[in-house]
Scaffold this active site. Structure first.
Site, PDB file in Angstrom:
ATOM      1  N   LYS A 166     -10.586  37.489  -0.484  1.00  0.00           N
ATOM      2  CA  LYS A 166      -9.123  37.397  -0.599  1.00  0.00           C
ATOM      3  C   LYS A 166      -8.694  36.032  -1.142  1.00  0.00           C
ATOM      4  O   LYS A 166      -7.882  35.935  -2.062  1.00  0.00           O
ATOM      5  CB  LYS A 166      -8.485  37.651   0.775  1.00  0.00           C
ATOM      6  CG  LYS A 166      -7.016  37.319   0.880  1.00  0.00           C
ATOM      7  CD  LYS A 166      -6.132  38.187   0.004  1.00  0.00           C
ATOM      8  CE  LYS A 166      -4.736  37.579  -0.110  1.00  0.00           C
ATOM      9  NZ  LYS A 166      -3.818  38.363  -0.871  1.00  0.00           N
ATOM     10  N   LYS A 235      -2.561  27.476   1.146  1.00  0.00           N
ATOM     11  CA  LYS A 235      -3.580  27.637   2.205  1.00  0.00           C
ATOM     12  C   LYS A 235      -4.775  28.440   1.699  1.00  0.00           C
ATOM     13  O   LYS A 235      -5.935  28.080   1.937  1.00  0.00           O
ATOM     14  CB  LYS A 235      -2.894  28.310   3.409  1.00  0.00           C
ATOM     15  CG  LYS A 235      -3.760  28.862   4.510  1.00  0.00           C
ATOM     16  CD  LYS A 235      -3.971  30.368   4.416  1.00  0.00           C
ATOM     17  CE  LYS A 235      -2.695  31.190   4.426  1.00  0.00           C
ATOM     18  NZ  LYS A 235      -2.915  32.623   4.272  1.00  0.00           N
TER      19      LYS A 235
END
Ligand code: NDP
Length: 290
Positions: A166, A235
């Site tokens: 991801k 992030k």
């Protein structure tokens, strides 16, 4: 199936709505009003408190980072029941998720990391792509549930593999958004109309999700909705950079993308959307998109 759903943010809110069509859903959210609204709108049940979530057959978390997930795991740990499946749909950190899975295994609670891609529109339309890390058996159980949220559900490897792929795929998107914006700005400075530049890009070899779906609305129509926080995207790219460091890899493009996104976050702030990085590129070149 009794499902406890934790985290009714931009993604979690619509995902929980789809799951409630076939399952008995209890929802918990840090800001309780959102859970109460969900219950009113979609017939779900608000958890009396966080501990009540431990009574479910399946617990689903979708929170900003693995840190918040770990805090929830800590709080639920004493009440967890053997055999409950924990599905973490957060775009998390594979190092943390492996540790979390180990802690949960001690309680007889299997864990899969199941981050999603496809944006809020994909969550709304149940067309998400979902990448799952875990055992084959846990993957099958998770797929049976998450099929209500997505059309493409892929087993990518053991725990952590879902979170790893991801953040890597989001890093590809980040680099693509940046380079596409830079080149479109150059086209504009050269005197080419932005809609024309986009039309050529999208009919040619430079096309991407960024050029086809993300940038036209912002750069041509000047609409800048908040759909995915830049803080979340930053992030993800930081986690990808950590993976690169751990593998002693040489990844200069990834390193540059991380520096650019972190710099953009520092300038634009926590509440900016990720595509707003394009805004930074214009003043870097002494111009504007207007
Ligand atoms: P949001 O910021 O919209 O929602 C975050 C959720 O987490 C809210 O329910 C919030 O509760 C809750 N939360 C925040 N901090 C805490 C805490 N300390 N303890 C408990 N709950 C907390 O995020 P998104 O839904 O956009 O993203 C969630 C995850 O999904 C992220 O990992 C993101 O990277 C990923 N993702 C997002 C996509 C998008 O397009 N938005 C696409 C694909 C993945 P409260 O309501 O109280 O603030």
């Amino acid at each position: 199936m009794k499902i406890a759903f934790i985290g009714l943010g931009a993604m979690g809110y619509p995902m929980a709505r789809h799951l409630a069509k076939e399952h008995e859903l209890t929802v918990w959210n840090r800001t309780r009003e959102k859970a109460e609204r969900h219950a009113r709108e979609h017939g779900t049940k608000v958890a009396a408190d966080l501990a009540a979530c431990a009574a479910a057959d399946v617990i689903i978390t979708i929170l900003p980072t693995s840190k918040e997930v770990d805090e929830i795991v800590d709080q639920l740990m004493p009440s967890l029941r053997r055999g409950t499946l924990w599905i973490d749909a957060t775009s998390g950190d594979p190092n943390v998720s492996r540790e979390t899975a180990g802690r949960l295994a001690g309680k007889g609670v299997p864990f899969v990391d199941a981050p999603v891609t496809g944006a809020v529109v994909g969550a709304e339309n149940a067309t998400l792509t979902i990448m799952i890390g875990g055992t084959a058996e846990d993957f099958e159980k998770a797929r049976e549930i998450l099929k209500l949220n997505g059309k493409t559900i892929i087993h990518v490897g053991p725990v952590g593999a879902g979170h790893a792929i991801k953040v890597l795929t989001n890093s590809i998107m980040g680099a693509t958004v940046w380079i596409t914006s830079e080149c479109l700005l150059l086209a504009k400075q050269y005197g080419i109309d932005i809609k024309t530049a986009l039309a050529v890009t999208n009919a040619g070899s430079g096309r991407s999700n960024a050029s086809e779906n993300l940038l036209p609305m912002r750069l041509a129509d000047h609409k800048w909705p908040l759909v995915f926080k830049l803080a979340h995207h930053d992030k993800d790219i930081r986690i990808a950079s950590t993976i690169a460091h751990q593998q002693h890899a040489s990844t200069p493009m990834l390193a540059l993308t991380q520096h650019l996104f972190t710099s953009a976050l520092n300038q634009l702030g926590d509440q900016a959307d990720y595509i707003e990085v394009a805004k930074i590129i214009a003043p870097m070149n002494g111009t504007s998109w207007d």
